[in-house]
Design a protein around this motif. Structure first.
Motif, short mmCIF file in Angstrom:
data_model
loop_
_atom_site.label_atom_id
_atom_site.label_comp_id
_atom_site.label_asym_id
_atom_site.label_seq_id
_atom_site.Cartn_x
_atom_site.Cartn_y
_atom_site.Cartn_z
N ALA A 73 19.55 12.48 57.86
CA ALA A 73 18.68 12.06 56.52
C ALA A 73 18.61 13.11 55.60
O ALA A 73 18.67 12.70 54.47
N VAL A 74 18.62 14.49 56.07
CA VAL A 74 18.52 15.64 55.03
C VAL A 74 20.03 15.84 54.32
O VAL A 74 19.92 15.58 53.13
N ILE A 75 21.15 15.45 55.00
CA ILE A 75 22.33 15.52 54.48
C ILE A 75 22.65 14.25 53.48
O ILE A 75 23.29 14.56 52.31
N LYS A 76 22.07 13.07 53.87
CA LYS A 76 22.21 11.99 53.12
C LYS A 76 21.52 12.15 52.06
O LYS A 76 22.10 11.93 50.39
N GLU A 77 20.19 12.86 51.76
CA GLU A 77 19.73 12.92 50.56
C GLU A 77 20.21 14.06 49.63
O GLU A 77 20.31 14.12 48.46
N ASN A 78 20.94 15.22 50.50
CA ASN A 78 21.42 16.11 49.53
C ASN A 78 22.49 15.89 49.12
O ASN A 78 22.76 16.22 47.65
N THR A 79 23.45 14.76 49.67
CA THR A 79 24.52 14.16 48.87
C THR A 79 24.38 13.38 47.82
O THR A 79 24.88 13.56 46.76
N LYS A 80 23.15 12.65 47.82
CA LYS A 80 22.67 12.12 46.42
C LYS A 80 22.37 12.79 45.32
O LYS A 80 22.48 12.50 44.19
N LYS A 81 22.24 14.40 45.50
CA LYS A 81 21.79 14.88 44.60
C LYS A 81 22.99 15.87 44.07
O LYS A 81 22.55 16.82 43.28
N ARG A 82 24.12 15.65 44.40
CA ARG A 82 25.32 16.43 43.97
C ARG A 82 25.37 15.91 42.45
O ARG A 82 25.40 15.09 41.96
N PRO A 83 25.68 17.04 41.62
CA PRO A 83 25.94 16.65 40.25
C PRO A 83 26.99 16.01 39.70
O PRO A 83 28.24 16.17 40.49
N ASP A 84 26.95 15.29 38.78
CA ASP A 84 27.90 14.27 38.35
C ASP A 84 28.06 14.42 36.79
O ASP A 84 27.20 13.95 36.23
N PHE A 85 29.41 14.98 36.27
CA PHE A 85 29.62 15.11 34.92
C PHE A 85 31.25 15.28 34.92
O PHE A 85 31.64 15.45 35.87
N LYS A 86 31.55 15.23 33.64
CA LYS A 86 33.08 15.09 33.46
C LYS A 86 33.33 16.60 33.03
O LYS A 86 34.38 17.12 33.35
N THR A 87 32.80 17.09 32.03
CA THR A 87 32.80 18.46 31.25
C THR A 87 31.39 19.13 31.31
O THR A 87 30.28 18.25 31.21
N LEU A 88 31.63 20.40 31.25
CA LEU A 88 30.39 21.38 31.13
C LEU A 88 30.67 22.55 30.45
O LEU A 88 32.03 23.24 30.69
N GLN A 89 30.00 23.01 29.63
CA GLN A 89 29.69 24.54 28.83
C GLN A 89 28.77 25.19 29.17
O GLN A 89 27.69 24.47 28.87
N ALA A 90 28.84 26.59 28.88
CA ALA A 90 27.43 27.25 29.14
C ALA A 90 27.67 28.79 28.66
O ALA A 90 28.95 29.33 28.39
N LYS A 91 26.51 29.32 28.42
CA LYS A 91 26.75 30.84 28.18
C LYS A 91 25.94 31.27 29.54
O LYS A 91 24.83 30.69 29.78
N LEU A 92 26.77 32.36 30.22
CA LEU A 92 25.99 33.01 31.42
C LEU A 92 25.91 34.44 31.07
O LEU A 92 26.90 35.18 30.87
N ARG A 93 24.82 34.81 31.50
CA ARG A 93 24.45 36.47 31.95
C ARG A 93 24.90 36.85 33.29
O ARG A 93 24.23 36.34 34.19
N ILE A 94 25.71 37.88 33.35
CA ILE A 94 25.88 38.36 34.88
C ILE A 94 25.54 39.92 35.00
O ILE A 94 25.73 40.67 33.94
N ASN A 95 24.73 40.14 35.73
CA ASN A 95 24.62 41.50 36.19
C ASN A 95 25.26 41.76 37.57
O ASN A 95 24.82 41.12 38.71
#
Length: 256
Positions: free
Chosen positions: A38-60
């Motif tokens: 049941a936990v795995i099933k709920e986790n699978t439902k929450k996987r992100p769904d998109f075609k493209t993504l862009q972002a700024k990211l700060r790395i330390n």
């Protein structure tokens, strides 16, 4: 670690998001009496769904007491391309299911190769799907293809294979409210290696739950590398370009 390796390592370990209209969300609470299936099933439902993504990211990036901080641009076409560009395009990197590549205008060098160097660097076998899953906050191994046992630690589900591998051990901590991964860990005790990815906070971006802050800890022997990531200005499903052409005259390098 020279700048070329620093940027490509940061690029591979990174891909998470924050957004102009993002809303930080917190987990905790929730039902702690669910079965592993049941936990795995709920986790699978929450996987992100998109075609493209862009972002700024700060790395330390911190290794052996030396720390560096940079902000880079990131673009992704899900399941096809992961692309990173440093300020002024001095370093550009791209990873596809077939290969990993980057070039560095600071010293006129470039690299093109497979995932073997990155796999050795992180102490576990990598491919495009595993890297993408890791950075999106998904399990790097398919939870639906194995048999897992469940326990409770610190108000979170802990999933582990009922039969651990001989060479490495895997653990996933899942929030019982968001059903997103809080931490995933791969240990190779005989090799004195440990890779831990902690998702410290999540955010909602256009109805998608994505990582907001991530802490990556890679240990090998007595050496420890820590990378803290903060993701900003994410936009989803826009038309994006992924320019990547190695300039003529650049010298190919080998990463060992």
């Amino acid at each position: 670690m020279n700048k070329s390796i620093y940027y490509i390592l940061s690029f591979i370990l990174l891909l998470s998001f924050s957004c102009k209209s993002a809303r930080t969300i917190t987990g905790g609470g929730g039902d702690l009496n669910m079965s592993s299936k049941a936990v795995i099933k709920e986790n699978t439902k929450k996987r992100p769904d998109f075609k493209t993504l862009q972002a700024k990211l700060r790395i330390n990036f911190n290794k052996n007491g030396k720390s560096q901080t940079n902000t880079v641009s990131f673009r992704a076409k899900k399941d096809e391309v992961l692309w990173m560009n440093a300020p002024f395009s001095v370093i550009r990197a791209m990873i596809t299911p077939e290969k990993v590549g980057f070039y560095n205008k600071l010293d006129n060098t470039y690299f093109e190769g497979d995932f073997s160097y990155l796999s050795k660097l992180l102490g576990t076998e990598l491919d495009f799907q595993k890297v993408q899953n890791l950075l999106l906050g998904d399990a790097i191994f398919n939870l639906n293809s194995g048999s897992y046992s469940t326990s409770i630690i610190d108000e979170a589900y802990v999933l582990q294979p009922k039969k651990q591998q001989l060479l490495f051990e895997i653990f996933f901590l899942i929030d019982p409210s968001l059903f997103k991964i809080k931490s995933q860990q791969i240990s190779q005790p005989k090799e004195f290696r440990h890779l831990q990815i902690d998702y410290l906070s999540h955010q909602e971006v256009e109805k998608q739950i994505l990582p907001e802050n991530i802490k990556v800890i890679a240990v090998e022997g007595n050496e420890e590398t820590i990378i803290n990531l903060e993701f900003k200005s994410v936009a989803l499903n826009e038309d994006l370009r992924f320019p990547f052409k190695i300039p003529s005259g650049f010298k190919k390098i080998e990463l060992e």
